[in-house]
Write an enzyme that holds these catalytic residues in place. Structure first.
Site, mmCIF file in Angstrom:
data_model
loop_
_atom_site.group_PDB
_atom_site.id
_atom_site.type_symbol
_atom_site.label_atom_id
_atom_site.label_comp_id
_atom_site.label_asym_id
_atom_site.label_seq_id
_atom_site.Cartn_x
_atom_site.Cartn_y
_atom_site.Cartn_z
ATOM 1 N N LYS A 36 3.456 -12.944 -9.116
ATOM 2 C CA LYS A 36 2.747 -11.688 -9.398
ATOM 3 C C LYS A 36 3.165 -10.614 -8.406
ATOM 4 C CE LYS A 36 -1.001 -13.637 -6.729
ATOM 5 N NZ LYS A 36 -1.844 -14.838 -6.743
ATOM 6 N N ARG A 130 -15.182 -15.044 -7.945
ATOM 7 C CA ARG A 130 -14.314 -13.988 -8.452
ATOM 8 C C ARG A 130 -14.173 -14.059 -9.963
ATOM 9 N NH1 ARG A 130 -8.192 -13.590 -6.149
ATOM 10 N NH2 ARG A 130 -7.838 -15.435 -7.426
ATOM 11 N N HIS A 160 -10.007 -22.044 -7.881
ATOM 12 C CA HIS A 160 -9.233 -21.405 -6.809
ATOM 13 C C HIS A 160 -9.990 -21.569 -5.502
ATOM 14 C CE1 HIS A 160 -6.119 -18.948 -5.188
ATOM 15 N NE2 HIS A 160 -6.848 -17.887 -4.977
ATOM 16 N N ARG A 216 -0.205 -24.472 -7.093
ATOM 17 C CA ARG A 216 0.205 -23.076 -7.322
ATOM 18 C C ARG A 216 0.510 -22.437 -5.977
ATOM 19 N NH1 ARG A 216 -5.148 -23.292 -9.570
ATOM 20 N NH2 ARG A 216 -5.729 -21.801 -7.942
ATOM 21 N N TYR A 260 2.643 14.214 12.936
ATOM 22 C CA TYR A 260 1.443 14.916 12.456
ATOM 23 C C TYR A 260 0.253 14.613 13.364
ATOM 24 C CZ TYR A 260 3.773 15.814 7.983
ATOM 25 O OH TYR A 260 4.619 16.234 6.999
ATOM 26 N N CYS A 307 4.820 8.856 9.127
ATOM 27 C CA CYS A 307 4.816 9.864 8.057
ATOM 28 C C CYS A 307 5.065 9.175 6.719
ATOM 29 C CB CYS A 307 5.901 10.907 8.274
ATOM 30 S SG CYS A 307 5.974 11.587 9.934
ATOM 31 N N ASP A 309 7.692 9.446 4.755
ATOM 32 C CA ASP A 309 9.074 9.009 4.549
ATOM 33 C C ASP A 309 9.834 8.708 5.833
ATOM 34 O OD1 ASP A 309 8.694 9.785 1.768
ATOM 35 O OD2 ASP A 309 8.825 11.839 2.528
HETATM 36 C C1 LIG Z 1 -1.755 -15.826 -5.933
HETATM 37 C C2 LIG Z 1 -2.442 -17.071 -6.328
HETATM 38 C C3 LIG Z 1 -2.059 -18.298 -5.794
HETATM 39 C C4 LIG Z 1 -1.028 -18.432 -4.686
HETATM 40 O O1 LIG Z 1 -1.654 -18.214 -3.442
HETATM 41 P P1 LIG Z 1 -0.824 -18.330 -2.062
HETATM 42 O O2 LIG Z 1 -1.866 -18.250 -1.020
HETATM 43 O O3 LIG Z 1 0.094 -17.152 -2.039
HETATM 44 O O4 LIG Z 1 -0.097 -19.607 -2.094
HETATM 45 C C5 LIG Z 1 -2.661 -19.444 -6.303
HETATM 46 N N1 LIG Z 1 -3.618 -19.370 -7.260
HETATM 47 C C6 LIG Z 1 -4.035 -18.188 -7.769
HETATM 48 C C7 LIG Z 1 -5.095 -18.173 -8.800
HETATM 49 C C8 LIG Z 1 -3.478 -17.005 -7.319
HETATM 50 O O5 LIG Z 1 -3.895 -15.850 -7.827
#
Ligand SMILES: *Cc1c(COP(=O)(O)O)cnc(C)c1O
Length: 412
Positions: A36, A130, A160, A216, A260, A307, A309
């Site tokens: 992602k 979440r 998760h 994951r 700035y 800044c 850029d």
């Molecule tokens: C992004 C994500 C992960 C990966 O997490 P990391 O900490 O980068 O390994 C796993 N599961 C879900 C649902 C995520 O959104």
């Protein structure tokens, strides 16, 4: 490249990291790499290809659009949209052959709405707070609904973990226990999950009992631990490196100011180098007067406000700093060849060839870790990676390639 700011993305490091993580898994455990946010800034497609070479079996994305991009580019592995998807979004996902996360019963949806049938993972919220169903009965009803439809295929259940990277295991143990109860409940109802998954990088690296049928991973595939002090059982190599060539070196007098708001006031005669990189490139304004870059192997503090850029660094205590020297914003220290470099006058192809060859040859440079920079900016490595702007050219190299050559590298 005409501006002198660029990133090196080492796809060989991604491949190697994924292969290293795979050694922790049993043979029948699937390995999803999350790509992602444009592969955490590295390039989703380039990451996906490198990950496949390292043994990845699945990909995770945040939106249907991200998944469709990968499909259009020819990625054929299973792709799961991890975020929430609308009904029309799910229809587009079905058409593109993406699996989606479903967390509610769409009871008014006519059977046959999805064609081909939609692949579905249902999500259980065991403590992240979440997304997903908090209650086992609701999850059972959702799976029963999905399973009864001819236009949906139930492929898995997942959760998760919120604290798998922490020092205290109480929270994660609680989540795993709840998740186990949810799975038991599904099985009691004769709904045996085709696939179960729970672990991000932290969970994957920490406990094999949390792997289930698939893990994951994101951050570890890109070469960083989930948290700075996290003990990683395999060797990870950072894949992302950010550089910028100095455009001006000037000596300011005591009392002169920088940037700035004039937040830096010279206390002594101060040599100031300007870099053509700013917060619009993903180098946060929060780093102003706090972070440092590396020039000629030494730390040069960022002075004044960053800044949009450009930014300025103090090189008073560094010898011989010149216009054209390469500063390392993060990642492996710029090759010694990149001092007073003549790269910018070169044609694009020659720049890419020269930069990728010299970068790959300099294997031993120390790394300015994103975790170090993140600590300075009160954030995490993830946020800095993802913030790398699309206007920063990425030069793709494979420093672990058998025969590293120009064919392996390109800029976008
Ligand atoms: C992004 C994500 C992960 C990966 O997490 P990391 O900490 O980068 O390994 C796993 N599961 C879900 C649902 C995520 O959104």
């Amino acid at each position: 490249m005409y501006r002198g700011t660029f990133a090196i993305v080492d796809v060989g490091a991604i491949r190697k990291n994924v292969a290293a993580i795979k050694t922790l898994l049993t043979d029948d455990t699937r390995l999803m790499v999350t790509v992602k946010a444009n592969g955490y800034g590295h390039g989703a497609l380039q990451t996906a290809r490198a990950a496949i070479a390292g043994g990845a079996t699945d990909f995770g994305v945040a939106s249907v659009e991200e998944g469709v991009c990968l499909r259009k580019a020819g990625i054929q592995e299973p792709i799961l949209v991890l975020g929430v998807t609308s009904r029309p979004g799910a229809q587009a996902a079905a058409a593109a052959g993406l699996a989606v996360t479903v967390t509610e019963i769409w009871d008014d949806l006519p059977d046959g709405y999805f064609h081909p049938p939609l692949a579905v993972h249902v999500k259980s919220d065991t403590g992240m707070g979440r997304l997903g169903l908090r209650n086992g009965n609701d999850l059972v009803r959702l799976v029963q609904w999905v399973s009864a439809r001819s236009d949906m295929r139930w492929q898995g259940v997942f959760t998760h973990l919120a604290c798998a990277d922490g020092e205290d295991y109480t929270h994660v143990d609680g989540q795993i226990e709840k998740f186990g109860a949810v799975i038991d409940q599904l099985r009691t109802e004769n709904l045996d999950p085709p696939l179960i998954h729970a672990s991000n990088s932290a969970g994957t690296l920490r406990n094999r009992n949390w792997h289930y049928g698939m893990v994951r991973v994101g951050i570890s595939a890109y070469g960083y631990p989930p948290a700075d002090n996290f003990l990683v059982p395999v060797t990870l190599t950072p894949a992302l490196h950010l550089y910028s060539f100095i455009t001006r070196v000037e000596t300011l007098a005591p009392g002169d100011t920088v940037g700035y708001g004039a937040t830096f006031v010279a206390q002594r005669a101060t040599r100031v180098a300007t870099l053509p990189i700013g917060y619009a490139d993903g180098y946060f304004r929060r780093f102003s007067n706090r972070a440092y870059v590396i020039v000629r192997g030494e730390k040069a503090p960022v002075i004044g406000n960053v800044c949009m850029d450009q930014l300025m660094v103090d090189v008073t205590d560094l010898a011989n700093v010149q216009v054209g020297d390469c500063a390392t914003l993060y990642g492996r220290q710029a090759s010694a060849d990149w001092q007073a470099s003549k790269v910018l006058p070169l044609p694009e192809d020659d720049q890419v060839r020269w930069l990728s060859a010299t970068w790959s040859a300099a294997r031993t440079g120390a790394v300015l870790s994103l975790d170090t920079l993140a600590a300075v900016g009160s954030t995490i490595s993830y946020e800095i990676m993802c913030a790398l702007a699309s206007r920063v050219p990425r030069i793709y190299v494979d420093s672990f390639g058998e025969n590293f050559d120009r064919a392996n590298s390109s800029s976008v």
